[in-house]
Design an enzyme around this catalytic site. Structure first.
Site, short mmCIF file in Angstrom:
data_model
loop_
_atom_site.label_atom_id
_atom_site.label_comp_id
_atom_site.label_asym_id
_atom_site.label_seq_id
_atom_site.Cartn_x
_atom_site.Cartn_y
_atom_site.Cartn_z
CD GLU A 35 58.79 -56.35 -40.09
OE1 GLU A 35 58.18 -57.26 -40.48
OE2 GLU A 35 59.62 -55.79 -40.92
NE ARG A 261 46.20 -63.06 -38.88
CZ ARG A 261 47.67 -62.71 -38.75
NH1 ARG A 261 48.58 -63.44 -38.94
NH2 ARG A 261 48.12 -61.37 -38.75
CE LYS A 271 52.58 -55.34 -37.71
NZ LYS A 271 54.19 -55.83 -37.48
P1 ATP Z 1 49.97 -57.83 -39.24
O1 ATP Z 1 49.38 -59.22 -39.92
O2 ATP Z 1 49.04 -57.17 -38.61
O3 ATP Z 1 50.57 -57.06 -40.22
P2 ATP Z 1 52.15 -59.21 -38.34
O4 ATP Z 1 51.96 -60.74 -38.25
O5 ATP Z 1 53.14 -58.82 -39.54
O6 ATP Z 1 51.06 -58.52 -37.91
P3 ATP Z 1 54.48 -59.03 -36.54
O7 ATP Z 1 55.05 -57.89 -35.67
O8 ATP Z 1 55.19 -59.84 -37.41
O9 ATP Z 1 53.14 -58.51 -37.37
O10 ATP Z 1 53.70 -60.10 -35.48
C1 ATP Z 1 54.34 -60.23 -34.08
C2 ATP Z 1 53.93 -61.39 -33.58
O11 ATP Z 1 52.25 -61.33 -33.38
C3 ATP Z 1 53.79 -62.81 -34.56
O12 ATP Z 1 54.18 -63.79 -33.82
C4 ATP Z 1 52.65 -62.84 -35.07
O13 ATP Z 1 52.21 -64.25 -35.49
C5 ATP Z 1 51.63 -62.60 -33.97
N1 ATP Z 1 50.25 -61.99 -34.39
C6 ATP Z 1 50.07 -60.98 -35.51
N2 ATP Z 1 48.92 -60.86 -35.85
C7 ATP Z 1 48.07 -61.72 -34.97
C8 ATP Z 1 46.84 -62.06 -34.82
N3 ATP Z 1 45.83 -61.30 -35.59
N4 ATP Z 1 46.39 -62.89 -33.88
C9 ATP Z 1 47.27 -63.48 -33.16
N5 ATP Z 1 48.41 -63.58 -33.11
C10 ATP Z 1 49.18 -62.27 -34.20
#
Ligand code: ATP
Ligand code: MG
Length: 563
Positions: A35, A261, A271
C-alpha cells in the site's frame, strides 16, 4: 534457523505439489502488493524476496501491484520510492507496476453483481452503529435493519453513492454473509465506502472507494495470480477472500497462503511506528541511516545482496520469531568483505613527525586494494615527514597486552615503513598529547625488515600533507532494548541516545575524494564506510557513513548480559 531457500520451505513445497498436479496449468504467478502509504522497510524485503524468488524458481512471474484503494493516506512519493526500492533489490516486475486503482471500474461491476445476487446491500447505519451491531469475539452480531433492502433499492442507492449524492458515512455497501459467524471478518463486512477525496491516480472520478479485503482478492484474480502470499494477520481474512471469489465465480481463484512476518530485535518494523520516529524528530527522516527502511539502508551502504542473503537465511515459516539484528549485520559484513576495496582513514587523528624523513619530500607507496583478492589491484598512497595515526594506537604507559605504538617502541605502518617513537609532545596546559616524534627505518620500505626483525603492531595512517578531511557518522542500534516495547513501555522510551556519533576532522586517504555515494570501502581496522548520498556536497567537507563495524561488538555484550 528455519529451512532456507535451497532446501525449500513450506510455501515452495505447496507450489511444487501444485505443479505436480498441474494446478493452474503449471503457471506460477505471484505479486508483491504494497500500500503506497509509507516507505518500505526490511520486513517488506522478506515478502519481496519470497514472491520474486518463487516466481523465478518456477519460471513464473511476479507483479508489483500497488494496493492503492485508500486515497487518504497514499501519495505519489511513496509509489516512486517503492518502485525504486524494488528495482534496487534487483527484481524484475514485468516492466510496469500495476495498480489496484486501474481496476476500479471492474471492481464496481463486481460489487453490482454481488448486489444483483442478493449478496450485498447498502447499509445506512452509522459507523458507530455498525460497530455496535457487529458483536464481539464471544457474542454474535445483529442483523442491520437495512439488510433486506431489495435489489432495486440497493442498486439505486449504490449508483447514487457512486454519483456523489450522499455525504461520507451516510451509507456504505456491505457483503451479506453472516452476522453470527464466529469469524468477525465474515459479519457483513463493509466493501465500499463513500469518500469524497481525489485519488492520486484516478483524480475526482470516484466518490466511493472499495475496501482492502474486496480490492485485494479481486485484484489478485484479475491478474491471474496463482499463489497469494501474505503475512499471518490475514489468516482470518482468508474465508472472506475465498467467499468473494466464489460468489463472483471469478475465472481465477488464487490460493492465499500465510507466513510469519519478519521481526528484528533492537528496531521496530511497522510503518506507523517508523512514522512516529520521523514525525517526533527522533531521527532525521525516513532515510536516516539508522532506520530499518530500504531507503535508509541503501543510504547507509547496505548492498541488495546482503539483504537478499539475510532474507533467505531467516527462512519462511508460520512461526513468529524475533531475528537477531546481528544476523543482518553479519550478512552485510560477509558480503562487503568480498566486495569492498580497502582504504585507510583515521577517525581520531594524532600527528606523527618522522624526524629523519627529509623535510619537503614525499613518495608514493604501493597498497593492495584487497588483501585476499589480487584482482582488486593496487593503488598508491603518499608518504611524507608528517602523517596521522589513530590516537588510540598510541599509549604513553601501555599495559602488557598493548602491541601498538608507545615510547621507544617500533611498529609497522601499513604498506610503508617501521617507525619508532622517540618522544611525545604535549599541550602544556591540558597535558593532551599533541604530537609524536618518531624515526623511520628506510630499509623497511613496504613493511618488512630485511634483517628479519619483527614488530607486533601494524597501524593504519594517512599522509598529513596529502589527505582529505571528512566528517564520519558512526551509527549504533536505534534502540537499547531487544524488544523496544518491553514491559509495556512506549518504544520511544527505549531509544538509544548514542545511536549517532558524528566525528569531525577525520583524515582520509586522498583516493577517497572520488568515492561515489553508496559505494562501500573498508577502512582498514575500522569497518565499512560509504559517502552519504544526501549530505555530501551540502557541507564543507564530505560525510561518510559507517555502514557496519568489522566485528559484532554487541554479541559480546549480549553474551555477558545473559551470563
Ligand atoms: P506495516 O505493518 O509495516 O505497516 P503493512 O503490512 O501495512 O506494513 P503493506 O504495504 O500492506 O504494509 O505490505 C505489503 C506486503 O508486505 C504485504 O504482503 C505484507 O504482508 C508484507 N509485509 C509487511 N510487513 C512485513 C514484515 N514485517 N515481514 C514480512 N512481510 C511483511
Ligand atoms: Mg498492512
Amino acid at each position: 534457523m528455519e529451512e532456507n531457500d535451497t532446501r525449500g520451505h513450506f510455501i515452495q513445497s505447496i507450489i511444487e505439489e501444485d505443479l505436480k498436479n498441474n494446478k493452474n496449468d503449471g503457471r506460477v504467478v505471484t505479486r508483491f502488493p504494497p500500500e503506497p502509504n509509507g516507505y518500505l522497510h526490511i520486513g517488506h524485503a522478506k515478502s519481496i524476496c519470497l514472491n520474486f524468488h518463487m516466481a523465478e524458481r518456477f519460471n513464473g512471474r511476479c507483479n508489483l501491484r500497488f494496493d492503492d484503494s485508500n486515497p487518504e493516506k497514499e501519495e505519489q512519493k511513496y509509489i516512486d520510492s517503492i518502485i525504486s526500492n524494488v528495482e534496487w533489490l534487483g527484481f524484475d516486475y514485468n516492466g510496469t507496476p500495476l495498480f489496484a486503482s486501474d481496476y476500479f471500474d471492474r471492481l464496481y461491476e463486481y460489487a453490482v453483481r454481488l448486489i444483483e445476487k442478493g449478496k450485498a446491500y447498502v447499509c445506512s447505519l452509522t459507523g458507530e452503529q455498525i460497530r455496535e451491531y457487529r458483536g464481539t469475539l464471544t457474542e454474535p452480531g445483529k442483523d442491520s435493519p437495512y439488510r433486506d433492502r431489495t435489489v432495486e433499492e440497493n442498486i439505486d442507492l449504490f449508483t447514487r453513492m457512486k454519483n456523489g449524492e450522499f455525504g461520507e458515512g451516510e451509507h456504505c455497501l456491505r457483503a451479506r454473509i453472516d452476522m453470527a459467524s464466529p469469524n468477525i471478518n465474515m459479519r457483513d463486512p463493509v466493501i465500499y465506502r463513500i469518500k469524497k477525496m481525489p485519488h492520486p491516480r484516478t483524480g475526482d472520478k470516484w466518490k466511493i472507494y472499495p475496501m482492502y479485503d474486496f480490492t485485494h482478492c479481486l485484484s489478485d484474480a484479475i491478474e491471474g495470480i496463482t499463489h497469494s502470499l501474505c503475512t499471518l494477520e490475514f489468516e482470518d481474512h482468508r474465508p472472506l477472500y475465498d467467499w468473494i471469489l466464489e460468489e463472483l465465480e471469478t475465472e481465477c481463484h488464487p490460493q492465499q497462503i500465510e507466513f510469519a512476518r519478519m521481526d528484528i530485535n533492537f528496531t521496530v518494523l511497522s510503518k506507523r511506528k517508523l512514522k512516529r520516529l520521523v514525525d517526533e524528530g527522533h531521527v532525521g527522516g525516513w532515510d536516516d541511516p539508522r532506520m530499518p527502511t530500504l531507503q535508509a539502508m541503501r543510504r547507509r551502504g547496505f548492498t541488495p545482496d546482503s539483504i537478499k542473503t539475510f532474507c533467505s537465511a531467516i527462512g519462511i515459516s508460520k512461526k513468529i520469531s524475533r531475528i537477531d539484528y546481528g544476523l543482518l549485520e553479519n550478512c552485510l559484513r560477509n558480503d562487503l568483505n568480498e566486495k569492498a576495496p580497502r582504504r585507510m582513514g583515521v577517525l581520531n587523528p594524532l600527528e606523527v613527525e618522522i624526524e629523519n624523513y627529509p623535510e619537503g619530500e614525499s613518495e608514493e607507496l604501493t597498497a593492495l586494494n584487497h588483501p585476499q583478492k589480487p584482482e582488486f589491484g593496487e593503488r598508491t598512497v603518499s608518504f611524507s615527514r608528517r602523517i596521522y595515526i589513530e590516537r588510540d594506537d598510541f599509549m604513553e604507559d601501555p599495559p602488557k597486552k598493548f602491541f601498538r605504538l608507545a615510547p621507544g617502541r617500533e611498529v609497522r605502518l601499513r604498506f610503508a615503513y617501521f617507525i619508532t617513537c622517540k618522544s611525545v609532545e604535549k599541550d602544556p596546559e591540558t597535558g593532551e598529547i599533541t604530537k609524536l616524534v618518531c624515526t623511520y627505518d628506510p630499509a623497511t620500505k613496504g613493511g618488512d625488515a630485511p634483517d628479519g626483525r619483527k614488530v607486533k603492531g601494524t597501524l593504519h595512517w594517512v599522509n598529513a600533507h596529502d589527505c582529505m578531511e571528512a566528517d564520519v557518522h558512526l551509527y549504533d542500534r536505534l534502540f537499547m532494548a531487544e524488544n523496544p516495547e518491553e514491559k509495556g513501555r512506549d518504544f520511544t522510551e527505549n531509544l538509544n541516545p548514542d545511536s549517532l556519533n558524528v566525528k569531525k576532522g577525520c583524515k582520509l586517504e586522498k583516493n577517497l575524494e572520488t568515492a561515489e555515494p553508496e559505494y562501500v570501502y573498508q577502512f582498514e581496522r575500522l569497518g565499512y564506510f560509504c559517502v552519504d548520498s544526501k549530505l555530501s556536497g551540502k557541507q564543507d567537507v564530505p560525510v561518510f557513513n559507517r555502514t557496519v563495524t568489522l566485528r559484532d561488538s554487541w554479541a559480546k555484550i549480549q553474551k555477558k548480559r545473559n551470563k
